[in-house]
Design a protein around this motif. Structure first.
Motif, PDB file in Angstrom:
ATOM      1  N   VAL A  35       1.374  -1.099   0.364  1.00  0.00           N
ATOM      2  CA  VAL A  35      -0.101  -0.224  -0.014  1.00  0.00           C
ATOM      3  C   VAL A  35       0.490   1.424  -0.385  1.00  0.00           C
ATOM      4  O   VAL A  35       1.886   1.919   0.625  1.00  0.00           O
ATOM      5  CB  VAL A  35      -1.062   0.706   1.505  1.00  0.00           C
ATOM      6  N   ILE A  36       1.032   1.823  -0.906  1.00  0.00           N
ATOM      7  CA  ILE A  36       1.102   3.512  -1.032  1.00  0.00           C
ATOM      8  C   ILE A  36       0.252   4.326  -1.035  1.00  0.00           C
ATOM      9  O   ILE A  36      -0.727   4.701  -1.308  1.00  0.00           O
ATOM     10  CB  ILE A  36       1.854   3.366  -1.578  1.00  0.00           C
ATOM     11  N   HIS A  37       0.763   5.527  -0.886  1.00  0.00           N
ATOM     12  CA  HIS A  37      -0.557   7.066  -1.132  1.00  0.00           C
ATOM     13  C   HIS A  37       0.014   8.251  -2.001  1.00  0.00           C
ATOM     14  O   HIS A  37       1.517   8.044  -1.608  1.00  0.00           O
ATOM     15  CB  HIS A  37      -1.054   7.292   0.393  1.00  0.00           C
ATOM     16  N   THR A  38      -0.554   8.535  -2.053  1.00  0.00           N
ATOM     17  CA  THR A  38      -0.428   9.742  -3.322  1.00  0.00           C
ATOM     18  C   THR A  38      -0.970  10.976  -2.990  1.00  0.00           C
ATOM     19  O   THR A  38      -1.960  10.588  -2.716  1.00  0.00           O
ATOM     20  CB  THR A  38       0.196   9.148  -5.131  1.00  0.00           C
ATOM     21  N   ALA A  39      -0.408  12.452  -3.378  1.00  0.00           N
ATOM     22  CA  ALA A  39      -1.350  12.776  -3.621  1.00  0.00           C
ATOM     23  C   ALA A  39      -2.306  12.735  -4.486  1.00  0.00           C
ATOM     24  O   ALA A  39      -1.902  12.054  -5.576  1.00  0.00           O
ATOM     25  CB  ALA A  39      -0.846  14.601  -4.897  1.00  0.00           C
ATOM     26  N   ALA A  40      -4.276  14.135  -4.404  1.00  0.00           N
ATOM     27  CA  ALA A  40      -4.882  13.487  -5.557  1.00  0.00           C
ATOM     28  C   ALA A  40      -4.809  14.118  -6.829  1.00  0.00           C
ATOM     29  O   ALA A  40      -5.139  13.503  -7.540  1.00  0.00           O
ATOM     30  CB  ALA A  40      -6.450  14.097  -4.568  1.00  0.00           C
ATOM     31  N   ASN A  41      -3.347  14.748  -7.172  1.00  0.00           N
ATOM     32  CA  ASN A  41      -3.653  15.046  -8.919  1.00  0.00           C
ATOM     33  C   ASN A  41      -2.686  14.380  -8.753  1.00  0.00           C
ATOM     34  O   ASN A  41      -2.284  14.874 -10.296  1.00  0.00           O
ATOM     35  CB  ASN A  41      -3.224  16.449  -8.610  1.00  0.00           C
TER      36      ASN A  41
END
Length: 159
Positions: A35-41
């Motif tokens: 699992v990773i997260h990024t900016a919404a854009n």
């Protein structure tokens, strides 16, 4: 998420409010592998290589090398780019990606619901439903803990 956070950006689907996205790779029963997260854009296809490389090796009892990546990967239309298919091919993964403008996403639904269910399992944790942390590394740590708890519940239930 709070203003000025790391890995946040204007959300194109939410009136430009600052936010972040989660990207998750799961196995067939829905246990999170990475699992990773990024900016919404940030477009989904740009996070594909990072999330595939984040999969931890699977150790099986016996001899032989540990398998580091899945044999095939099902993905939605957001990943239908040449660079994504090439990146998966270079890693020895068979790409099963719905084609933009050609295939219906309904055929992919039987595989996609597993990922959506896992994302809802992650949302059961209050700390992860709304992003309170400003620092990206702390939020990633909470995501990892949430996925570890999901794995623990799976082991308790089925093993």
């Amino acid at each position: 998420s709070p203003r000025g956070c790391q890995k946040t950006g204007p959300n194109p689907t939410d009136k430009g409010k600052s936010g972040s996205k989660r990207h998750v790779v799961v196995d067939r029963p829905g246990v999170p592998l990475s699992v990773i997260h990024t900016a919404a854009n940030v477009h989904d296809s740009k996070a594909l290589e990072e999330i595939v490389d984040a999969i931890a090796p699977i150790r099986k009892p016996g001899r032989g090398r540990a398998r580091k990546r899945p044999k095939n990967l099902h993905a939605d239309k957001a990943y239908d780019f040449g660079r994504c298919r090439k990146a998966l091919r270079n890693r020895g993964i068979a790409a099963r990606i719905a084609r933009r403008g050609i295939e219906s996403s309904e055929r992919l639904g039987r595989h996609r619901w597993v990922v959506e269910r896992t994302l809802s399992w992650i949302n059961r944790y209050r700390r992860l439903k709304v992003r309170y942390e400003r620092r990206a590394d702390i939020h990633q740590a909470f995501l990892d803990i949430g996925c570890a708890l999901i794995c623990w519940r799976y082991v308790q239930r089925f093993c």
